[in-house]
Scaffold this active site. Structure first.
Site, PDB file in Angstrom:
ATOM      1  N   GLY A   1       0.025 -10.610   1.845  1.00  0.00           N
ATOM      2  CA  GLY A   1      -1.035  -9.744   2.495  1.00  0.00           C
ATOM      3  C   GLY A   1      -1.997  -9.478   1.464  1.00  0.00           C
ATOM      4  O   GLY A   1      -3.278 -10.056   1.401  1.00  0.00           O
ATOM      5  N   ARG A   2      -1.713  -8.587   0.495  1.00  0.00           N
ATOM      6  CA  ARG A   2      -2.765  -8.092  -0.506  1.00  0.00           C
ATOM      7  C   ARG A   2      -3.384  -9.338  -1.294  1.00  0.00           C
ATOM      8  O   ARG A   2      -4.452  -9.473  -1.691  1.00  0.00           O
ATOM      9  CB  ARG A   2      -1.842  -7.373  -1.536  1.00  0.00           C
ATOM     10  CG  ARG A   2      -2.745  -6.669  -2.479  1.00  0.00           C
ATOM     11  CD  ARG A   2      -1.860  -6.034  -3.676  1.00  0.00           C
ATOM     12  NE  ARG A   2      -0.828  -5.045  -3.085  1.00  0.00           N
ATOM     13  CZ  ARG A   2      -1.029  -3.991  -2.772  1.00  0.00           C
ATOM     14  NH1 ARG A   2      -2.032  -3.280  -3.096  1.00  0.00           N
ATOM     15  NH2 ARG A   2       0.031  -3.220  -2.233  1.00  0.00           N
TER      16      ARG A   2
ATOM     17  N   TYR B   1      -1.505   6.256  -3.746  1.00  0.00           N
ATOM     18  CA  TYR B   1      -0.444   5.603  -4.848  1.00  0.00           C
ATOM     19  C   TYR B   1      -1.130   5.544  -6.523  1.00  0.00           C
ATOM     20  O   TYR B   1      -0.420   5.383  -7.317  1.00  0.00           O
ATOM     21  CB  TYR B   1      -0.482   4.104  -4.711  1.00  0.00           C
ATOM     22  CG  TYR B   1      -0.379   3.779  -3.006  1.00  0.00           C
ATOM     23  CD1 TYR B   1       0.912   4.081  -2.623  1.00  0.00           C
ATOM     24  CD2 TYR B   1      -1.142   2.901  -2.422  1.00  0.00           C
ATOM     25  CE1 TYR B   1       1.353   3.396  -1.334  1.00  0.00           C
ATOM     26  CE2 TYR B   1      -0.969   2.535  -1.188  1.00  0.00           C
ATOM     27  CZ  TYR B   1       0.246   2.722  -0.527  1.00  0.00           C
ATOM     28  OH  TYR B   1       0.503   2.258   0.604  1.00  0.00           O
TER      29      TYR B   1
ATOM     30  N   CYS C   1     -12.034  17.937   1.838  1.00  0.00           N
ATOM     31  CA  CYS C   1     -11.593  19.246   1.122  1.00  0.00           C
ATOM     32  C   CYS C   1     -10.141  19.093   0.769  1.00  0.00           C
ATOM     33  O   CYS C   1      -9.281  19.845   1.251  1.00  0.00           O
ATOM     34  CB  CYS C   1     -11.722  20.194   2.217  1.00  0.00           C
ATOM     35  SG  CYS C   1     -13.147  20.186   3.234  1.00  0.00           S
TER      36      CYS C   1
END
Ligand SMILES: *Cc1c(COP(=O)(O)O)cnc(C)c1O
Length: 419
Positions: A275-276, A316, A342
């Site tokens: 994926g990454r 992360y 916020c």
């Protein structure tokens, strides 16, 4: 390697100045490079020359239709973790016999959908799931092709939230349970055992964890073959890391070499679920500086992108390089680059040395192609941002920015509230 580079002092995506896209599309937006996506897919795929793996791109890293279509056109398969991803994958043209289905919580409707779509393989993560899949296949008068996901208990040496192959993690079956699971599966009428699967974590930069995992898969295969179980597919999952800051991840070719060495005396068909490593550095997030201010202790750069657009820093503590789109300033400052939400956890970069940007300047948040838009939300009723793809000197909006009216889609007010 990617195609986001400075020419003179201005950042380009391939042959398009990013400033020009920002003027046309507004900010914030994700920006992908077609050439980079394609190159990364080929680099990964071609690294395994002679092994001919089935490369099942992991949809959850970036599930946008145009990106899926690009990989299906390149002949890739798809790794999915939900019915929604199956739907997208089929729409993007993936052939169902190249789709593998992972995930610990498959629902009945999702199992039925995958069965009737005739996917290649279910990666099963528990004995209860095995029983259910057998039952549903029986009802649909089909044989479900399955692998068991093994948890080989190796330390991927990555962030705790993205390590998945340790004893304490919720994923897969430990080796002993997997052996029991294969025996149990062998007695079931409506499943066909075809594979062994694992996925040990994400953003892994060393060869050792992959080696250890693969060795335990091979040992398991030898063990269960004693019971007459034949394994055709070996699915190594994804997890190869990329450079965000100063990491030195092993290159796909070294990864391939490691795997090839262990597989040389076996006759598996290899499946991989990257994926990454494919999409991560093929995308950036472009945002505009709204304001600057100085607190008593810190300087802040406030951007129009926040944690709802890119949650990785908040979730992360991930590092993303932040660069000016147009370099005008030599001076550097140390600042927190924060979003408008916020929450104290809403930041893109903490205590970061960046060039002394001004109000209205554009910033590029690098390496944002994976787990970027895919994790975006509507928190604080912020419309989801646009996505743009560049190819050579053209760009195309592959996902329109949401409008305010999109925010209320599907909502209704019950009559007992209307007074
Ligand atoms: C997330 C995931 C992947 C992809 O992981 P990357 O680190 O992005 O390569 C592959 N397989 C499974 C089962 C996953 O959950």
């Amino acid at each position: 390697m990617h195609h986001f580079v400075y020419r003179e002092n201005e950042l380009y995506a391939e042959d398009v100045p990013i400033k020009k896209i920002a003027e046309a599309v507004g900010t914030p937006f994700y920006l992908y490079s077609h050439a980079t996506l394609k190159r990364h897919f080929h680099t990964f795929n071609d690294a395994f020359q002679g092994i001919y793996p089935l490369v099942c791109y992991s949809a959850k890293a970036n599930t946008s239709l145009a990106i899926l279509k690009l990989f299906s056109d390149l002949g890739g398969g798809l790794d999915i973790v939900s019915g929604g991803e199956l739907y997208r994958g089929l729409k993007a043209g993936f052939s169902s016999d190249k789709i593998v289905y992972s995930g610990i919580g498959k629902r009945v409707d999702e199992i039925d959908y995958a069965l009737s779509s005739k996917i290649l393989m279910f990666n099963i993560e528990s004995l209860e799931e095995l029983e259910l899949i057998d039952k549903r296949a029986g009802i649909l008068k089909m044989k479900a092709p399955i692998a068991l996901r093994v948890n080989p208990d190796v330390d991927p040496k990555t962030h705790p939230y993205i390590s998945t192959g340790l004893k304490k993690n919720k994923f897969g079956l430990d080796i002993q349970s997997a052996i029991e699971g294969y025996k149990a599966a062998n007695r079931l009428q409506n499943v066909r055992i075809i594979g062994i699967d694992c996925h040990i974590g994400s953003q892994i930069t060393e060869a050792k964890p992959f080696e250890d995992a693969l060795q335990s898969l091979i040992n398991l295969k030898n063990e269960i073959e004693k019971f007459g179980i034949k394994i055709k597919y070996l699915d190594m999952g994804g997890g190869l890391g990329i450079v965000y800051e100063d990491e030195s991840p092993l290159h796909p070719s070294e990864y391939a070499k490691t795997i090839a060495a262990l597989l040389k005396d076996t006759s598996f068909q290899l499946i991989l679920e990257p994926g990454r490593v494919i999409v991560g550095n093929a995308g950036i997030l472009v945002t505009r500086v709204l304001y600057r201010k100085s607190g008593l202790k810190k300087k802040f750069v406030i951007t129009d992108a926040g944690m709802n657009d890119l949650i990785r820093p908040s979730l992360y503590d991930a590092f993303h390089a932040v660069q000016p789109v147009v370099k005008t300033e030599e001076t550097q400052i140390v600042a927190d680059v924060v979003g408008p939400i916020c929450e104290t956890g809403d930041f893109l970069a903490m205590d970061r040395k960046i060039s002394d940007v001004k109000k209205d300047d554009l910033l590029a948040v690098m390496s944002a192609g994976a787990y970027g838009f895919a994790m975006a939300s509507n928190y604080c009723s912020r419309p989801k941002l646009a996505e743009v793809m560049v190819k050579d000197n053209q760009f195309h909006v592959i996902r329109a920015r949401q409008q305010y009216s999109d925010l209320m889609e599907g909502e209704s007010i019950p009559s007992f509230i209307q007074g």
